[in-house]
Design an enzyme around this catalytic site. Sequence first.
Site, PDB file in Angstrom:
ATOM      1  N   ASP A  31       0.868  -1.194   0.000  1.00  0.00           N
ATOM      2  CA  ASP A  31       0.000   0.000   0.000  1.00  0.00           C
ATOM      3  C   ASP A  31       0.893   1.229   0.000  1.00  0.00           C
ATOM      4  O   ASP A  31       1.889   1.276   0.734  1.00  0.00           O
ATOM      5  CB  ASP A  31      -0.900  -0.008   1.249  1.00  0.00           C
ATOM      6  CG  ASP A  31      -2.115   0.893   1.096  1.00  0.00           C
ATOM      7  OD1 ASP A  31      -1.922   2.108   0.890  1.00  0.00           O
ATOM      8  OD2 ASP A  31      -3.243   0.394   1.169  1.00  0.00           O
ATOM      9  N   ASP A  58       4.251   1.943  -4.231  1.00  0.00           N
ATOM     10  CA  ASP A  58       3.237   2.506  -5.115  1.00  0.00           C
ATOM     11  C   ASP A  58       3.161   1.639  -6.374  1.00  0.00           C
ATOM     12  O   ASP A  58       4.206   1.300  -6.952  1.00  0.00           O
ATOM     13  CB  ASP A  58       3.649   3.945  -5.485  1.00  0.00           C
ATOM     14  CG  ASP A  58       2.502   4.724  -6.071  1.00  0.00           C
ATOM     15  OD1 ASP A  58       1.847   4.199  -7.001  1.00  0.00           O
ATOM     16  OD2 ASP A  58       2.257   5.846  -5.603  1.00  0.00           O
ATOM     17  N   SER A 124     -16.993  -2.245  -9.102  1.00  0.00           N
ATOM     18  CA  SER A 124     -18.010  -1.503  -8.345  1.00  0.00           C
ATOM     19  C   SER A 124     -19.332  -1.523  -9.095  1.00  0.00           C
ATOM     20  O   SER A 124     -19.358  -1.542 -10.338  1.00  0.00           O
ATOM     21  CB  SER A 124     -17.529  -0.054  -8.199  1.00  0.00           C
ATOM     22  OG  SER A 124     -18.577   0.773  -7.746  1.00  0.00           O
ATOM     23  N   TYR A 148     -14.115   8.334 -11.848  1.00  0.00           N
ATOM     24  CA  TYR A 148     -13.844   7.169 -11.001  1.00  0.00           C
ATOM     25  C   TYR A 148     -14.505   5.923 -11.591  1.00  0.00           C
ATOM     26  O   TYR A 148     -13.873   4.877 -11.773  1.00  0.00           O
ATOM     27  CB  TYR A 148     -14.338   7.401  -9.561  1.00  0.00           C
ATOM     28  CG  TYR A 148     -14.425   6.114  -8.781  1.00  0.00           C
ATOM     29  CD1 TYR A 148     -13.277   5.455  -8.363  1.00  0.00           C
ATOM     30  CD2 TYR A 148     -15.666   5.512  -8.511  1.00  0.00           C
ATOM     31  CE1 TYR A 148     -13.344   4.246  -7.680  1.00  0.00           C
ATOM     32  CE2 TYR A 148     -15.749   4.306  -7.835  1.00  0.00           C
ATOM     33  CZ  TYR A 148     -14.587   3.680  -7.415  1.00  0.00           C
ATOM     34  OH  TYR A 148     -14.666   2.479  -6.756  1.00  0.00           O
ATOM     35  N   LYS A 152     -13.072   2.114 -13.356  1.00  0.00           N
ATOM     36  CA  LYS A 152     -13.480   0.722 -13.062  1.00  0.00           C
ATOM     37  C   LYS A 152     -13.929   0.023 -14.344  1.00  0.00           C
ATOM     38  O   LYS A 152     -13.565  -1.133 -14.599  1.00  0.00           O
ATOM     39  CB  LYS A 152     -14.607   0.711 -12.025  1.00  0.00           C
ATOM     40  CG  LYS A 152     -14.179   1.172 -10.647  1.00  0.00           C
ATOM     41  CD  LYS A 152     -13.185   0.220 -10.007  1.00  0.00           C
ATOM     42  CE  LYS A 152     -12.688   0.701  -8.665  1.00  0.00           C
ATOM     43  NZ  LYS A 152     -11.507  -0.019  -8.185  1.00  0.00           N
TER      44      LYS A 152
HETATM   45  P1  NAD Z   1      -9.369   2.692   0.571  1.00  0.00           P
HETATM   46  O1  NAD Z   1      -9.022   4.021   0.030  1.00  0.00           O
HETATM   47  O2  NAD Z   1      -9.636   2.571   2.025  1.00  0.00           O
HETATM   48  O3  NAD Z   1      -8.270   1.601   0.163  1.00  0.00           O
HETATM   49  C1  NAD Z   1      -7.538   1.680  -1.039  1.00  0.00           C
HETATM   50  C2  NAD Z   1      -6.066   1.617  -0.669  1.00  0.00           C
HETATM   51  O4  NAD Z   1      -5.289   1.672  -1.852  1.00  0.00           O
HETATM   52  C3  NAD Z   1      -5.624   2.772   0.218  1.00  0.00           C
HETATM   53  O5  NAD Z   1      -5.045   2.250   1.389  1.00  0.00           O
HETATM   54  C4  NAD Z   1      -4.610   3.544  -0.634  1.00  0.00           C
HETATM   55  O6  NAD Z   1      -3.577   4.093   0.153  1.00  0.00           O
HETATM   56  C5  NAD Z   1      -4.133   2.475  -1.584  1.00  0.00           C
HETATM   57  N1  NAD Z   1      -3.646   2.951  -2.880  1.00  0.00           N
HETATM   58  C6  NAD Z   1      -4.238   3.827  -3.724  1.00  0.00           C
HETATM   59  N2  NAD Z   1      -3.494   4.003  -4.827  1.00  0.00           N
HETATM   60  C7  NAD Z   1      -2.385   3.215  -4.686  1.00  0.00           C
HETATM   61  C8  NAD Z   1      -1.236   2.970  -5.484  1.00  0.00           C
HETATM   62  N3  NAD Z   1      -1.040   3.590  -6.656  1.00  0.00           N
HETATM   63  N4  NAD Z   1      -0.297   2.125  -5.032  1.00  0.00           N
HETATM   64  C9  NAD Z   1      -0.461   1.498  -3.841  1.00  0.00           C
HETATM   65  N5  NAD Z   1      -1.518   1.690  -3.035  1.00  0.00           N
HETATM   66  C10 NAD Z   1      -2.489   2.537  -3.455  1.00  0.00           C
HETATM   67  O7  NAD Z   1     -10.643   2.172  -0.268  1.00  0.00           O
HETATM   68  P2  NAD Z   1     -11.566   0.899  -0.020  1.00  0.00           P
HETATM   69  O8  NAD Z   1     -12.919   1.395   0.343  1.00  0.00           O
HETATM   70  O9  NAD Z   1     -10.889  -0.069   0.845  1.00  0.00           O
HETATM   71  O10 NAD Z   1     -11.674   0.360  -1.502  1.00  0.00           O
HETATM   72  C11 NAD Z   1     -10.847  -0.696  -1.973  1.00  0.00           C
HETATM   73  C12 NAD Z   1     -11.154  -0.922  -3.439  1.00  0.00           C
HETATM   74  O11 NAD Z   1     -12.542  -1.218  -3.590  1.00  0.00           O
HETATM   75  C13 NAD Z   1     -10.886   0.304  -4.320  1.00  0.00           C
HETATM   76  O12 NAD Z   1     -10.375  -0.143  -5.544  1.00  0.00           O
HETATM   77  C14 NAD Z   1     -12.279   0.891  -4.516  1.00  0.00           C
HETATM   78  O13 NAD Z   1     -12.384   1.607  -5.709  1.00  0.00           O
HETATM   79  C15 NAD Z   1     -13.131  -0.360  -4.545  1.00  0.00           C
HETATM   80  N6  NAD Z   1     -14.524  -0.110  -4.164  1.00  0.00           N
HETATM   81  C16 NAD Z   1     -14.805   0.482  -2.973  1.00  0.00           C
HETATM   82  C17 NAD Z   1     -16.136   0.727  -2.623  1.00  0.00           C
HETATM   83  C18 NAD Z   1     -16.477   1.423  -1.333  1.00  0.00           C
HETATM   84  O14 NAD Z   1     -17.608   1.906  -1.215  1.00  0.00           O
HETATM   85  N7  NAD Z   1     -15.599   1.484  -0.355  1.00  0.00           N
HETATM   86  C19 NAD Z   1     -17.164   0.341  -3.489  1.00  0.00           C
HETATM   87  C20 NAD Z   1     -16.833  -0.278  -4.696  1.00  0.00           C
HETATM   88  C21 NAD Z   1     -15.504  -0.514  -5.020  1.00  0.00           C
HETATM   89  C1  WQD Z   2     -25.624   6.468  -0.480  1.00  0.00           C
HETATM   90  C2  WQD Z   2     -26.934   7.244  -0.385  1.00  0.00           C
HETATM   91  C3  WQD Z   2     -26.802   9.497  -1.201  1.00  0.00           C
HETATM   92  C4  WQD Z   2     -24.082  11.002   1.879  1.00  0.00           C
HETATM   93  C5  WQD Z   2     -20.697   5.609  -3.777  1.00  0.00           C
HETATM   94  C6  WQD Z   2     -19.988   5.593  -5.098  1.00  0.00           C
HETATM   95  C7  WQD Z   2     -19.928   4.199  -5.618  1.00  0.00           C
HETATM   96  C8  WQD Z   2     -19.347   3.236  -4.582  1.00  0.00           C
HETATM   97  C9  WQD Z   2     -19.998   3.376  -3.254  1.00  0.00           C
HETATM   98  C10 WQD Z   2     -17.019   2.937  -4.987  1.00  0.00           C
HETATM   99  C11 WQD Z   2     -27.237   8.091  -1.627  1.00  0.00           C
HETATM  100  C12 WQD Z   2     -27.097   9.481   0.280  1.00  0.00           C
HETATM  101  C13 WQD Z   2     -24.892  10.198   1.101  1.00  0.00           C
HETATM  102  C14 WQD Z   2     -24.682  12.040   2.655  1.00  0.00           C
HETATM  103  C15 WQD Z   2     -26.837  11.368   1.828  1.00  0.00           C
HETATM  104  N1  WQD Z   2     -17.970   3.470  -4.346  1.00  0.00           N
HETATM  105  N2  WQD Z   2     -26.246  10.382   1.089  1.00  0.00           N
HETATM  106  N3  WQD Z   2     -26.034  12.180   2.597  1.00  0.00           N
HETATM  107  O1  WQD Z   2     -23.422   7.197  -3.895  1.00  0.00           O
HETATM  108  O2  WQD Z   2     -24.412   4.870  -3.529  1.00  0.00           O
HETATM  109  O3  WQD Z   2     -22.021   5.110  -3.972  1.00  0.00           O
HETATM  110  O4  WQD Z   2     -20.016   4.753  -2.866  1.00  0.00           O
HETATM  111  O5  WQD Z   2     -17.077   2.267  -5.973  1.00  0.00           O
HETATM  112  O6  WQD Z   2     -19.149   4.246  -6.764  1.00  0.00           O
HETATM  113  O7  WQD Z   2     -20.701   6.415  -6.018  1.00  0.00           O
HETATM  114  O8  WQD Z   2     -22.883   5.834  -1.794  1.00  0.00           O
HETATM  115  O9  WQD Z   2     -22.730   6.345   0.599  1.00  0.00           O
HETATM  116  O10 WQD Z   2     -22.214   8.164  -1.082  1.00  0.00           O
HETATM  117  O11 WQD Z   2     -24.571   7.391  -0.813  1.00  0.00           O
HETATM  118  O12 WQD Z   2     -28.060  11.547   1.814  1.00  0.00           O
HETATM  119  O13 WQD Z   2     -24.012  12.802   3.335  1.00  0.00           O
HETATM  120  O14 WQD Z   2     -26.842   8.169   0.703  1.00  0.00           O
HETATM  121  O15 WQD Z   2     -27.527  10.518  -1.833  1.00  0.00           O
HETATM  122  O16 WQD Z   2     -28.634   8.053  -1.831  1.00  0.00           O
HETATM  123  P1  WQD Z   2     -23.274   5.824  -3.364  1.00  0.00           P
HETATM  124  P2  WQD Z   2     -23.002   6.982  -0.718  1.00  0.00           P
END
Ligand code: NAD
Ligand code: WQD
Length: 346
Positions: A31, A58, A124, A148, A152
């Site tokens: 990380d 990185d 995602s 973003y 993906k």
């Molecule tokens: P996070 O930011 O907590 O974790 C991602 C980690 O990747 C971080 O610790 C960051 O420091 C590291 N990182 C970023 N760029 C890097 C690089 N170039 N080299 C090495 N390390 C790097 O996010 P998360 O919520 O744990 O998400 C993990 C994965 O899941 C991400 O790819 C995110 O897009 C995907 N994802 C997350 C969600 C969500 O809602 N949390 C939803 C759908 C998909």
């Molecule tokens: C959920 C609901 C908001 C904040 C995002 C990314 C998606 C994925 C997950 C990575 C919605 C409402 C939110 C607030 C609110 N990430 N809301 N007040 O938008 O479904 O998805 O995170 O891949 O790509 O777009 O998640 O938690 O932001 O919102 O009312 O302060 O909560 O409008 O209806 P979302 P979220």
Amino acid sequence: MTILVTGGAGYIGSHAAVELLNNGYDIVLLDNLSNSQIESINRIKELTGKDFPFYPIDLLNRGELETLFAKYDFKAVMHFAGLKAVGESVEIPLNYYHNNITGTINLCEVMAKYEVKKLVFSSSATVYGNPERVPIDESFPLSATNPYGRTKLMIEEILRDLYVSDSTWRIALLRYFNPIGAHESGRIGENPNGIPNNLMPYISQVAIGKREMLSVFGNDYETHDGTGVRDFIHVVDLVRGHLKALQYLENNEGIETFNLGTGTGYSVLDLINTFQSVTSQKIPYQFVERRAGDIGICFANPEKADKVLGWKAEKNLEEMCRDTWNWQRNNPNGYETSNDILLHEI
Ligand code: NAD
Ligand code: WQD
């Protein structure tokens, strides 16, 4: 069997690391700590009683990646590393394309060179754009509404092309819905920088007194109470899906896509009400305008993961709220450490 976990210090990667270690896997964790803190590594070790190497590398640094692959005999990679803030991606799109896409290409090139061809990728539900109907299954049309999401979508396409070019790859594209919750110990959890973008961390920061009031973005959606509906999934269920995907790749060739969701949609107000009743904390909120780019309803059809992987989510909304609160109240300021001390140098 050693698994490389990229982004392993982050929210989902740290939970995956615990699950892998608890299931007998060896791991190496990578990380760049751009969105995480090194303390999460210490907590993973404390929770599992197991040690493992951590490298503050990185993915953009191909030379360091190669050194790592030369040193270890990885069997597979779980690839969580990436930038994930939708709003920020609109402001600095090139950083997002560079970090997420170039980082993944570097990783795959080095994997190919060292004949490590099993990959579990964090995609995602954002790749479904604004879906025509719900529940969403894996065959739905794909689109993205922000940089973003496009990273993906593009990475999924790059990985499909990679498989077409070399069918010895085995790839799982896991499309997460809305991961929330934390490990039940309350020792690891989501630790957002600054003002949270996502709903659950915002609610829990209101509960702990760091934020005054939650803004609910829109109450005029076509949903049962007018607020947005999402498929919230406990992060521990989510990472268990990754272990099932890894086992699947051990036994099956090809590239496969899986939704990781519960199949049930809850509204913003449902989540607020459940959080309040489970934690006895009051969450003051106000209705404000819809957030640009938001969709009304999004929830998964998770049947494919059940049929093919033998996985389904088991934890309910109460458990998601309970575990989020347990993490938040035990760590009101997150991990509260600096990244100055790095544990292992390559
Ligand atoms: P996070 O930011 O907590 O974790 C991602 C980690 O990747 C971080 O610790 C960051 O420091 C590291 N990182 C970023 N760029 C890097 C690089 N170039 N080299 C090495 N390390 C790097 O996010 P998360 O919520 O744990 O998400 C993990 C994965 O899941 C991400 O790819 C995110 O897009 C995907 N994802 C997350 C969600 C969500 O809602 N949390 C939803 C759908 C998909
Ligand atoms: C959920 C609901 C908001 C904040 C995002 C990314 C998606 C994925 C997950 C990575 C919605 C409402 C939110 C607030 C609110 N990430 N809301 N007040 O938008 O479904 O998805 O995170 O891949 O790509 O777009 O998640 O938690 O932001 O919102 O009312 O302060 O909560 O409008 O209806 P979302 P979220």
